[in-house]
Design a protein around this motif. Structure first.
Motif, PDB file in Angstrom:
ATOM      1  N   CYS A   1       9.480 -11.873   1.226  1.00  0.00           N
ATOM      2  CA  CYS A   1       9.575 -11.028   0.228  1.00  0.00           C
ATOM      3  C   CYS A   1       9.914 -11.548  -0.934  1.00  0.00           C
ATOM      4  CB  CYS A   1      10.399 -10.006   0.790  1.00  0.00           C
ATOM      5  SG  CYS A   1      10.229  -8.778   2.400  1.00  0.00           S
ATOM      6  N   THR A   2      11.058 -12.381  -0.895  1.00  0.00           N
ATOM      7  CA  THR A   2      11.269 -12.870  -2.205  1.00  0.00           C
ATOM      8  C   THR A   2      10.186 -13.572  -3.239  1.00  0.00           C
ATOM      9  OG1 THR A   2      13.445 -13.375  -1.396  1.00  0.00           O
ATOM     10  CG2 THR A   2      12.819 -14.750  -3.260  1.00  0.00           C
ATOM     11  N   HIS A   3       9.349 -14.330  -2.223  1.00  0.00           N
ATOM     12  CA  HIS A   3       8.341 -15.067  -3.286  1.00  0.00           C
ATOM     13  C   HIS A   3       7.342 -13.870  -3.585  1.00  0.00           C
ATOM     14  CE1 HIS A   3       8.995 -18.625  -0.557  1.00  0.00           C
ATOM     15  NE2 HIS A   3       9.921 -18.549  -1.418  1.00  0.00           N
ATOM     16  N   ALA A   4       7.106 -12.888  -2.897  1.00  0.00           N
ATOM     17  CA  ALA A   4       6.347 -11.647  -3.288  1.00  0.00           C
ATOM     18  C   ALA A   4       6.806 -10.922  -4.270  1.00  0.00           C
ATOM     19  CB  ALA A   4       5.836 -10.750  -1.963  1.00  0.00           C
ATOM     20  N   GLY A   5       8.060 -10.951  -4.640  1.00  0.00           N
ATOM     21  CA  GLY A   5       8.692 -10.366  -5.897  1.00  0.00           C
ATOM     22  C   GLY A   5       9.132  -8.957  -5.248  1.00  0.00           C
ATOM     23  N   VAL A   6       9.674  -8.742  -3.783  1.00  0.00           N
ATOM     24  CA  VAL A   6       9.847  -7.543  -3.441  1.00  0.00           C
ATOM     25  C   VAL A   6      11.392  -7.762  -3.093  1.00  0.00           C
ATOM     26  CG1 VAL A   6       9.464  -6.070  -1.290  1.00  0.00           C
ATOM     27  CG2 VAL A   6       7.781  -7.324  -2.158  1.00  0.00           C
ATOM     28  N   PRO A   7      12.174  -6.870  -3.519  1.00  0.00           N
ATOM     29  CA  PRO A   7      13.683  -6.773  -3.363  1.00  0.00           C
ATOM     30  C   PRO A   7      13.819  -6.580  -1.643  1.00  0.00           C
ATOM     31  CG  PRO A   7      13.155  -5.124  -4.877  1.00  0.00           C
ATOM     32  CD  PRO A   7      12.000  -5.762  -4.366  1.00  0.00           C
TER      33      PRO A   7
ATOM     34  N   GLU B   1       0.851  -1.308   0.045  1.00  0.00           N
ATOM     35  CA  GLU B   1      -0.117  -0.037  -0.124  1.00  0.00           C
ATOM     36  C   GLU B   1       0.886   1.436  -0.170  1.00  0.00           C
ATOM     37  OE1 GLU B   1      -3.342   0.201  -0.552  1.00  0.00           O
ATOM     38  OE2 GLU B   1      -3.158  -1.713  -0.671  1.00  0.00           O
ATOM     39  N   LEU B   2       2.051   1.124   0.595  1.00  0.00           N
ATOM     40  CA  LEU B   2       2.707   2.441   0.815  1.00  0.00           C
ATOM     41  C   LEU B   2       3.797   2.492  -0.463  1.00  0.00           C
ATOM     42  CD1 LEU B   2       3.537   2.012   4.447  1.00  0.00           C
ATOM     43  CD2 LEU B   2       2.295   3.720   3.419  1.00  0.00           C
ATOM     44  N   GLY B   3       3.944   1.547  -1.329  1.00  0.00           N
ATOM     45  CA  GLY B   3       4.710   1.630  -2.545  1.00  0.00           C
ATOM     46  C   GLY B   3       6.246   1.385  -2.373  1.00  0.00           C
ATOM     47  N   VAL B   4       6.600   0.504  -1.380  1.00  0.00           N
ATOM     48  CA  VAL B   4       7.734   0.362  -0.695  1.00  0.00           C
ATOM     49  C   VAL B   4       8.660  -0.205  -1.965  1.00  0.00           C
ATOM     50  CG1 VAL B   4       9.287  -1.007   0.693  1.00  0.00           C
ATOM     51  CG2 VAL B   4       7.435   0.192   1.479  1.00  0.00           C
ATOM     52  N   GLU B   5       9.901   0.375  -2.163  1.00  0.00           N
ATOM     53  CA  GLU B   5      10.710  -0.306  -3.267  1.00  0.00           C
ATOM     54  C   GLU B   5      11.713  -1.453  -2.861  1.00  0.00           C
ATOM     55  OE1 GLU B   5      12.784   3.182  -4.644  1.00  0.00           O
ATOM     56  OE2 GLU B   5      10.856   4.057  -5.664  1.00  0.00           O
ATOM     57  N   MET B   6      12.033  -1.193  -1.487  1.00  0.00           N
ATOM     58  CA  MET B   6      12.920  -2.433  -1.055  1.00  0.00           C
ATOM     59  C   MET B   6      12.600  -2.563   0.557  1.00  0.00           C
ATOM     60  SD  MET B   6      17.023  -2.661  -1.438  1.00  0.00           S
ATOM     61  CE  MET B   6      17.543  -1.167  -0.651  1.00  0.00           C
ATOM     62  N   VAL B   7      12.997  -3.880   0.887  1.00  0.00           N
ATOM     63  CA  VAL B   7      12.817  -3.969   2.497  1.00  0.00           C
ATOM     64  C   VAL B   7      14.237  -4.400   2.932  1.00  0.00           C
ATOM     65  CG1 VAL B   7      11.921  -5.755   4.062  1.00  0.00           C
ATOM     66  CG2 VAL B   7      10.333  -4.807   2.408  1.00  0.00           C
ATOM     67  N   VAL B   8      14.756  -3.916   3.940  1.00  0.00           N
ATOM     68  CA  VAL B   8      15.901  -4.266   4.704  1.00  0.00           C
ATOM     69  C   VAL B   8      15.722  -4.388   6.159  1.00  0.00           C
ATOM     70  CG1 VAL B   8      18.192  -3.222   5.474  1.00  0.00           C
ATOM     71  CG2 VAL B   8      17.036  -2.212   3.177  1.00  0.00           C
ATOM     72  N   ILE B   9      16.161  -5.688   6.432  1.00  0.00           N
ATOM     73  CA  ILE B   9      16.029  -6.417   7.683  1.00  0.00           C
ATOM     74  C   ILE B   9      17.180  -6.390   8.298  1.00  0.00           C
ATOM     75  CG2 ILE B   9      14.614  -8.129   8.917  1.00  0.00           C
ATOM     76  CD1 ILE B   9      13.689  -9.237   6.240  1.00  0.00           C
ATOM     77  N   LEU B  10      17.143  -5.686   9.613  1.00  0.00           N
ATOM     78  CA  LEU B  10      18.423  -5.875  10.337  1.00  0.00           C
ATOM     79  C   LEU B  10      18.607  -6.948  11.442  1.00  0.00           C
ATOM     80  CD1 LEU B  10      18.446  -2.071  11.061  1.00  0.00           C
ATOM     81  CD2 LEU B  10      19.626  -3.410   9.159  1.00  0.00           C
ATOM     82  N   GLY B  11      19.501  -7.641  11.738  1.00  0.00           N
ATOM     83  CA  GLY B  11      19.587  -8.734  12.744  1.00  0.00           C
ATOM     84  C   GLY B  11      21.121  -8.563  13.269  1.00  0.00           C
ATOM     85  N   ALA B  12      21.237  -9.409  14.444  1.00  0.00           N
ATOM     86  CA  ALA B  12      22.454  -9.434  15.232  1.00  0.00           C
ATOM     87  C   ALA B  12      22.542 -10.688  15.669  1.00  0.00           C
ATOM     88  CB  ALA B  12      22.662  -8.493  16.370  1.00  0.00           C
ATOM     89  N   LEU B  13      23.789 -11.571  15.626  1.00  0.00           N
ATOM     90  CA  LEU B  13      24.028 -12.818  16.139  1.00  0.00           C
ATOM     91  C   LEU B  13      25.260 -12.754  16.991  1.00  0.00           C
ATOM     92  CD1 LEU B  13      26.672 -13.669  14.068  1.00  0.00           C
ATOM     93  CD2 LEU B  13      24.817 -14.119  12.485  1.00  0.00           C
ATOM     94  N   LEU B  14      25.394 -13.863  17.776  1.00  0.00           N
ATOM     95  CA  LEU B  14      26.627 -13.897  18.632  1.00  0.00           C
ATOM     96  C   LEU B  14      27.661 -14.671  17.910  1.00  0.00           C
ATOM     97  CD1 LEU B  14      24.795 -15.361  21.895  1.00  0.00           C
ATOM     98  CD2 LEU B  14      25.654 -12.844  21.433  1.00  0.00           C
TER      99      LEU B  14
END
Length: 404
Positions: free
Chosen positions: A176-182, A118-131
């Motif tokens: 996101c990949t399955h929905a075609g969203v970078p 709905e917002l027309g997002v062009e790319m999704v960036v997901i942040l994470g942290a691991l030990l």
């Protein structure tokens, strides 16, 4: 249909997500999104229904007194929007911050993607942290991974290779990949021997990498000073325990030996160019939004392919299994007008859906195994128990139980 009220038309929007819990060692990722929200004064426009996704015996609500009135705060995931204005360039960021859900992960991801649509997002960036087995005295390793081979090449990222247990970060990236969203995931490695939050050094490293990726200069506030203070504090604690000091020294030697080939003239030149870009406020090598809605990779002639056009399946309908088209943006109309004005001739002619007449990306992968592909450092402790796991993976993925 998601109805949005009070949200203006967004400029080149990017969605940035972080979730507390298994994928958030040292609270580094959630703190990074919280920093963006605080620095740019984000306004919450939506919250996911806590009843649908959380087990309140696992994530309990809290009670506080507000002016003498008891107030309950429920664990949930909230969405806010900020305008990242650096003077020369502005773009909007949709911030998603919450707790890893306890149930209905597919519905959870589908709801987030509904807002992205709905917002027309062009790319999704997901942040994470691991030990990981990384010394606190060295720069925090941050790896960028994606499931899209073309995006990996254009943005100089790693393709996903991880196999094993995953968290909501891995599930959302695959959705996101399955929905075609970078979609891109950025992972910071936190020293397992000092895993308690906060970890401002890891948060700072994530924001620096994010800055390069989205091409927007991020105000760091007091994070730089907090990072120095954190490292000095850990230095003092390590100096008081000879065994810890010896262990840190062994990690330093292993890290320096592994990175010795990187200390080349080319690597130093790349780092110096990055410093100059940050100083001058220019976009980093991660690319920037193009007029056609694609992503330029910062190298001459390089593209990440056109963005999904108005007719491209964007969000999968769980009832029918069919994709929904991406919501058209004002740039689609501009691109269409440009195409009509040029008569649609030549190699650069616009296609009817508003994208450039170039070869697009391959179709999204159709595997639904939900595996995550963030790469950890060798021997990382990803099960959260504080013990460093031996490196038995020949592909360097860090083994199972990565906290992703």
């Amino acid at each position: 249909m998601i109805e949005l009220e009070g949200v203006p038309e967004l400029i080149d929007p990017v969605m940035i997500c972080a979730f507390e819990g298994w994928n958030d060692a040292g609270d580094a990722a959630s703190t990074a999104v919280g920093h963006l929200d605080r620095e740019w004064k984000g306004e919450v426009f939506a919250s996911l229904d806590a009843e649908d996704y959380y087990d309140f015996q696992v994530n309990r609500p809290t009670v506080a007194l507000d002016g003498g009135v008891r107030k309950i705060t429920w664990p949930t995931t909230r969405l806010s929007v900020v305008r990242a204005d650096t003077g020369e360039k502005s773009r909007d960021l949709v911030l998603v911050r919450g707790i890893e859900p306890s149930m209905r992960w597919r519905s959870f991801c589908n709801e987030i993607l509904g807002y992205a649509h709905e917002l027309g997002v062009e790319m999704v960036v997901i942040l994470g942290a691991l030990l990981g087995d990384t010394p606190h005295t060295r720069p925090v390793p941050v790896s960028g991974v994606t499931s899209d081979p073309d995006l990996a090449r254009s943005l100089d990222l790693e393709e996903t290779r991880y196999e094993g247990p995953t968290g909501i970060v891995g599930i959302l990236q695959e959705a996101c990949t399955h929905a075609g969203v970078p979609a891109v995931s950025l992972w910071a490695a936190v020293p397992h021997y000092v895993s308690q939050p906060p970890n401002p050094k890891a948060t700072l490293a994530l924001l620096n990498r994010l800055e390069d990726l989205i091409g927007v200069r991020i105000p760091l506030g007091e994070l730089t000073e907090d990072s120095r203070a954190w490292q000095l504090g850990v230095d003092q604690l390590a100096a008081e325990d000879s065994e810890v000091a010896e262990y840190v020294q062994s990690l330093e030697e292993a890290r320096d030996t592994a990175e010795l080939p990187e200390a080349s003239g080319e690597a130093i030149a790349r780092e110096f160019e990055r410093y100059l870009r940050r100083r001058d406020g220019q976009p980093g090598p991660g690319g920037h939004a193009t007029e056609s809605g694609g992503l330029a990779d910062g190298r001459e002639g390089g593209t990440a392919g056109p963005a999904p056009g108005p007719g491209t399946p964007y969000l999968r309908d769980p009832a029918s299994g069919h994709g929904r088209p991406r919501k058209p943006s004002p740039r689609d109309e501009v691109a269409k007008d440009d195409a009509e004005g040029t008569g649609g001739e030549g190699d650069d002619a616009e296609e009817p859906d508003g994208t450039r007449g170039t070869e697009g990306r391959d179709a999204p992968h159709d595997d639904a195994d939900g595996t995550d592909d963030a790469h950890g450092t060798d021997g990382t402790d990803r099960d959260g128990d504080g013990d460093s796991d031996s490196d038995s993976d020949s592909d360097g993925d860090g083994g199972s139980g990565s906290g992703r």
